[in-house]
Design an enzyme around this catalytic site. Sequence first.
Site, PDB file in Angstrom:
ATOM      1  N   GLU A 125       0.834  -1.211   0.000  1.00  0.00           N
ATOM      2  CA  GLU A 125       0.000   0.000   0.000  1.00  0.00           C
ATOM      3  C   GLU A 125       0.867   1.260   0.000  1.00  0.00           C
ATOM      4  O   GLU A 125       0.511   2.266  -0.610  1.00  0.00           O
ATOM      5  CB  GLU A 125      -0.960   0.013   1.193  1.00  0.00           C
ATOM      6  CG  GLU A 125      -1.921  -1.175   1.288  1.00  0.00           C
ATOM      7  CD  GLU A 125      -2.655  -1.498   0.008  1.00  0.00           C
ATOM      8  OE1 GLU A 125      -2.924  -0.586  -0.798  1.00  0.00           O
ATOM      9  OE2 GLU A 125      -2.949  -2.692  -0.211  1.00  0.00           O
ATOM     10  N   HIS A 128       1.685   2.022  -3.584  1.00  0.00           N
ATOM     11  CA  HIS A 128       0.598   2.746  -4.274  1.00  0.00           C
ATOM     12  C   HIS A 128       0.588   4.214  -3.850  1.00  0.00           C
ATOM     13  O   HIS A 128       0.445   5.119  -4.664  1.00  0.00           O
ATOM     14  CB  HIS A 128      -0.770   2.179  -3.885  1.00  0.00           C
ATOM     15  CG  HIS A 128      -1.113   0.853  -4.507  1.00  0.00           C
ATOM     16  ND1 HIS A 128      -1.082   0.629  -5.859  1.00  0.00           N
ATOM     17  CD2 HIS A 128      -1.546  -0.306  -3.948  1.00  0.00           C
ATOM     18  CE1 HIS A 128      -1.469  -0.611  -6.100  1.00  0.00           C
ATOM     19  NE2 HIS A 128      -1.757  -1.214  -4.956  1.00  0.00           N
ATOM     20  N   ASP A 200      -4.923  -5.233  -9.117  1.00  0.00           N
ATOM     21  CA  ASP A 200      -4.191  -4.052  -9.597  1.00  0.00           C
ATOM     22  C   ASP A 200      -3.858  -4.206 -11.082  1.00  0.00           C
ATOM     23  O   ASP A 200      -3.983  -3.254 -11.861  1.00  0.00           O
ATOM     24  CB  ASP A 200      -2.873  -3.886  -8.822  1.00  0.00           C
ATOM     25  CG  ASP A 200      -3.112  -3.521  -7.370  1.00  0.00           C
ATOM     26  OD1 ASP A 200      -4.179  -2.968  -7.065  1.00  0.00           O
ATOM     27  OD2 ASP A 200      -2.213  -3.786  -6.546  1.00  0.00           O
TER      28      ASP A 200
HETATM   29  C1  NHX Z   1      -4.342 -14.015  -0.342  1.00  0.00           C
HETATM   30  N1  NHX Z   1      -5.527 -11.890  -0.409  1.00  0.00           N
HETATM   31  O1  NHX Z   1      -4.883 -14.389  -1.360  1.00  0.00           O
HETATM   32  C2  NHX Z   1      -4.885 -12.868   0.429  1.00  0.00           C
HETATM   33  C3  NHX Z   1      -5.893 -13.353   1.435  1.00  0.00           C
HETATM   34  C4  NHX Z   1      -1.196  -7.749  -2.332  1.00  0.00           C
HETATM   35  C5  NHX Z   1      -1.093  -6.913   0.005  1.00  0.00           C
HETATM   36  N2  NHX Z   1      -3.252 -14.602   0.115  1.00  0.00           N
HETATM   37  O2  NHX Z   1      -4.008  -4.581  -4.332  1.00  0.00           O
HETATM   38  O3  NHX Z   1      -5.403  -7.905  -0.709  1.00  0.00           O
HETATM   39  O4  NHX Z   1      -3.702 -11.271  -1.536  1.00  0.00           O
HETATM   40  O5  NHX Z   1      -3.733  -2.375  -2.973  1.00  0.00           O
HETATM   41  C6  NHX Z   1     -10.921  -6.839  -5.424  1.00  0.00           C
HETATM   42  C7  NHX Z   1      -9.905  -6.091  -4.826  1.00  0.00           C
HETATM   43  C8  NHX Z   1      -8.497 -10.876  -4.411  1.00  0.00           C
HETATM   44  C9  NHX Z   1     -10.814  -8.233  -5.477  1.00  0.00           C
HETATM   45  C10 NHX Z   1      -8.786  -6.727  -4.311  1.00  0.00           C
HETATM   46  C11 NHX Z   1      -9.596 -10.243  -4.941  1.00  0.00           C
HETATM   47  C12 NHX Z   1      -7.585  -8.778  -3.822  1.00  0.00           C
HETATM   48  C13 NHX Z   1      -5.130  -5.736  -2.602  1.00  0.00           C
HETATM   49  C14 NHX Z   1      -6.319 -10.903  -3.296  1.00  0.00           C
HETATM   50  C15 NHX Z   1      -3.050  -6.363  -1.389  1.00  0.00           C
HETATM   51  N3  NHX Z   1      -4.382  -3.454  -2.514  1.00  0.00           N
HETATM   52  N4  NHX Z   1      -4.972  -9.083  -2.525  1.00  0.00           N
HETATM   53  C16 NHX Z   1      -4.459  -4.552  -3.233  1.00  0.00           C
HETATM   54  C17 NHX Z   1      -4.867  -7.992  -1.775  1.00  0.00           C
HETATM   55  C18 NHX Z   1      -4.872 -11.176  -1.334  1.00  0.00           C
HETATM   56  C19 NHX Z   1      -7.485 -10.150  -3.863  1.00  0.00           C
HETATM   57  C20 NHX Z   1      -9.718  -8.870  -4.936  1.00  0.00           C
HETATM   58  C21 NHX Z   1      -8.704  -8.132  -4.361  1.00  0.00           C
HETATM   59  C22 NHX Z   1      -2.007  -7.408  -1.106  1.00  0.00           C
HETATM   60  C23 NHX Z   1      -4.105  -6.823  -2.352  1.00  0.00           C
HETATM   61  C24 NHX Z   1      -5.740 -10.227  -2.109  1.00  0.00           C
HETATM   62 ZN    ZN Z   2      -2.617  -3.118  -4.676  1.00  0.00          ZN
END
Ligand code: NHX
Ligand code: ZN
Length: 344
Positions: A125, A128, A200
């Site tokens: 974050e 970003h 992203d």
């Molecule tokens: C996992 N979730 O899968 C965990 C639980 C990269 C720090 N191990 O980009 O949270 O990694 O800036 C809509 C929006 C799935 C749908 C976000 C479906 C995210 C979010 C996976 C941050 N913030 N990724 C981001 C994140 C993840 C995911 C989504 C979604 C991370 C990233 C989720």
């Molecule tokens: Zn992100």
Amino acid sequence: MIIIAATNRPDVLDPAILRPGRFDRRINVPRPDLGGRVGILAVHTKKVPLAGDVDLEIIARGSPGFSGADLENLVNEAALLAARLDKDEVSMNDFEMAKDKVLMGSERRSMVINEEEKKRTAWHEAGHTVTGYLLPHHDPVHKVSIIPRGPALGVTMSLPKEDRLGYSKDWASDRIAMALGGRIAEELVLGDITTGAADDFRQATNLARSMVTEWGMSERLGPLAYLEREESFLPFMPGPRRGEYSEKTAREIDEEVHRIIMEQYNRVTSLLKSNQSKLENMAKALLERETLDAAEIIAVMEDRELPEKKQVVIPSYAEKQRRGKEKRKGALFTPRPREVPSGS
Ligand code: NHX
Ligand code: ZN
């Protein structure tokens, strides 16, 4: 007799229904502008007890792009928050918290996250946020948080400064750069990469593809529309059709989308490399406070002390039960929501 109907999909209507003598006038209703949003907020807050500090114009300014339904929802959420805090009036702070909930989704504070994931999220974050701050044509970063919401472990939100009717090529490029900033920070700092940035990349790729196929922003492909046929507003000027271009053009579009993304990827990589200390300070501030607002983000970027944080603690269910009993006992003292400095 006058019959009025509404639709969000004028493109799929049978032209027969639109002939003269049938539904023969079309009125386009766009999302409300600033004045419209003030009016809509006034309607929905009519029966809501508002605190003295509530300024509907400020709320309207801070919600560009919101529909009437979004604003109604915002008022409802603010009233619910105030009720959860046992307050008689809805304050400006309730509206601010409601806006975050509407924009970013509900917090999932109970989700268990290990230290390593939390750190990765903070770096991601921070990537970003620092990118968004440093890019001149991007909408200002409104809030960044490493509290999980919905499917996401963290979010970075930006909001346009004012009502916008269209976007420039520089805006689109910076928006792509900002979407890539999270993964790039992970890569620079942690070395290894994970699956988490899928959303992203989807956003960045969709923007780059629109630049090439819809918005005429690629010199190589030119000012052409490479799109599915859409029913246009003027029936005698039909939109373009899908697939009305060659295999060669299809390949060129793919290559151009790839080029745009990689151009921004390289740009942000060098941007973050030369701002490593800002990135580090942002990640640290996030680990400390979990959520940063615009003022705190600016403070970090300008190497200033973070402003003092007041955090409203929402009482637990058990706490509310206890308070209810106290009230019923006829206690003179009505507990107010506690205001505590963060970190305590
Ligand atoms: C996992 N979730 O899968 C965990 C639980 C990269 C720090 N191990 O980009 O949270 O990694 O800036 C809509 C929006 C799935 C749908 C976000 C479906 C995210 C979010 C996976 C941050 N913030 N990724 C981001 C994140 C993840 C995911 C989504 C979604 C991370 C990233 C989720
Ligand atoms: Zn992100």
